[in-house]
Design an enzyme around this catalytic site. Structure first.
Site, PDB file in Angstrom:
ATOM      1  N   THR A 194      -9.489  57.521 158.375  1.00  0.00           N
ATOM      2  CA  THR A 194     -10.230  56.584 158.989  1.00  0.00           C
ATOM      3  C   THR A 194      -9.557  55.557 159.843  1.00  0.00           C
ATOM      4  O   THR A 194     -10.074  55.028 160.548  1.00  0.00           O
ATOM      5  CB  THR A 194     -11.074  56.249 158.088  1.00  0.00           C
ATOM      6  N   ASP A 222       7.437  52.161 161.978  1.00  0.00           N
ATOM      7  CA  ASP A 222       6.554  51.685 160.767  1.00  0.00           C
ATOM      8  C   ASP A 222       7.517  50.379 160.256  1.00  0.00           C
ATOM      9  O   ASP A 222       8.506  50.880 159.726  1.00  0.00           O
ATOM     10  CB  ASP A 222       6.449  52.817 159.876  1.00  0.00           C
ATOM     11  N   ARG A 280      -3.757  51.143 154.877  1.00  0.00           N
ATOM     12  CA  ARG A 280      -4.465  52.005 155.920  1.00  0.00           C
ATOM     13  C   ARG A 280      -4.878  53.337 155.672  1.00  0.00           C
ATOM     14  O   ARG A 280      -3.668  54.122 155.636  1.00  0.00           O
ATOM     15  CB  ARG A 280      -3.961  51.785 157.371  1.00  0.00           C
ATOM     16  N   ASP A 287       8.412  50.542 156.482  1.00  0.00           N
ATOM     17  CA  ASP A 287       9.334  51.634 155.981  1.00  0.00           C
ATOM     18  C   ASP A 287      10.741  51.253 156.493  1.00  0.00           C
ATOM     19  O   ASP A 287      11.834  51.390 155.940  1.00  0.00           O
ATOM     20  CB  ASP A 287       8.944  52.947 156.931  1.00  0.00           C
TER      21      ASP A 287
END
Length: 210
Positions: free
Chosen positions: A109, A201, A105, A204
């Site tokens: 944006t 996340d 990602r 992670d």
């Protein structure tokens, strides 16, 4: 056929999900919980697979039983966090072939960028389950499904652990034929595109890179 959203409220799934959300849960436990939840969810995601009646011989005689029929299964994790869902599913469906889709990602944006796509050669003849623990903006999942459809695949479902309403809405809008399976639908996305309250996340926490 129009796809549906299925939210699993099984006590075991919810209990393990609560442990995954805890910020104090370490990498090893997080990885094991993701594996276990994925295995539990596969019971429901495969509920409507077709079966056929077959005759088998037990040690005491013949009987009729039901076995899976029709198309085999493929699982397509979105790299990298989707990898954490593969083993749990394969323990129950060991013959499932595995493809991979690599997306990231863009931090500015929030749009998905493809860097890898490798599917089983016979994917168009399989029931395919796209795996991504977090359905946030829906950009990555929707893009992954588009890549799969470009290869003439039509029997596609999306399996996630936690979803945001925005992600569900986007996938339903862009792929109304795809079923969505989740363990929880959370409140919203924050300004950075992360699910709130979510679990942080997933990649992670899964691989210890937080």
């Amino acid at each position: 056929m129009k796809g549906k959203v299925h939210v699993f409220d099984h006590p075991l799934i919810q209990h393990k999900l609560g442990m995954m959300r805890d910020k104090n849960t370490g990498t090893k436990d997080f990885r094991e919980l993701l594996d276990e939840i994925s295995m539990l969810m596969v019971f429901e995601t495969t509920r409507n697979l077709p079966t056929e009646e077959v005759n088998i011989e037990t040690p005491l005689g013949w009987t009729k039983t039901r076995m899976l029929s029709g198309m085999p299964i493929g699982i397509i994790p979105i790299l990298r966090a989707g990898l954490g869902m593969v083993d749990g599913i394969q323990r129950l469906i060991p013959n499932a072939k595995v493809g991979h889709i690599g997306l990231y990602r863009d931090p500015d944006t929030l749009q998905p960028v493809e860097y890898y796509c490798k599917l089983p050669a016979d994917s168009e003849h399989r029931y395919l389950y796209v795996l991504d623990p977090m359905l946030a903006t829906g950009g990555s999942a929707s893009a992954a499904i588009s890549f799969i459809k470009q290869r003439n695949c039509t029997n596609i479902s999306l399996v996630s652990i936690i979803a945001a309403p925005e992600g569900i809405e986007r996938v339903q809008k862009e792929h109304p034929d795809v079923n969505i399976y989740v363990a929880a639908c959370d409140e919203k996305l924050n300004e950075h595109g992360y699910i709130v309250p979510g679990l942080g996340d997933a990649g992670d926490r899964l691989f210890g890179t937080k």
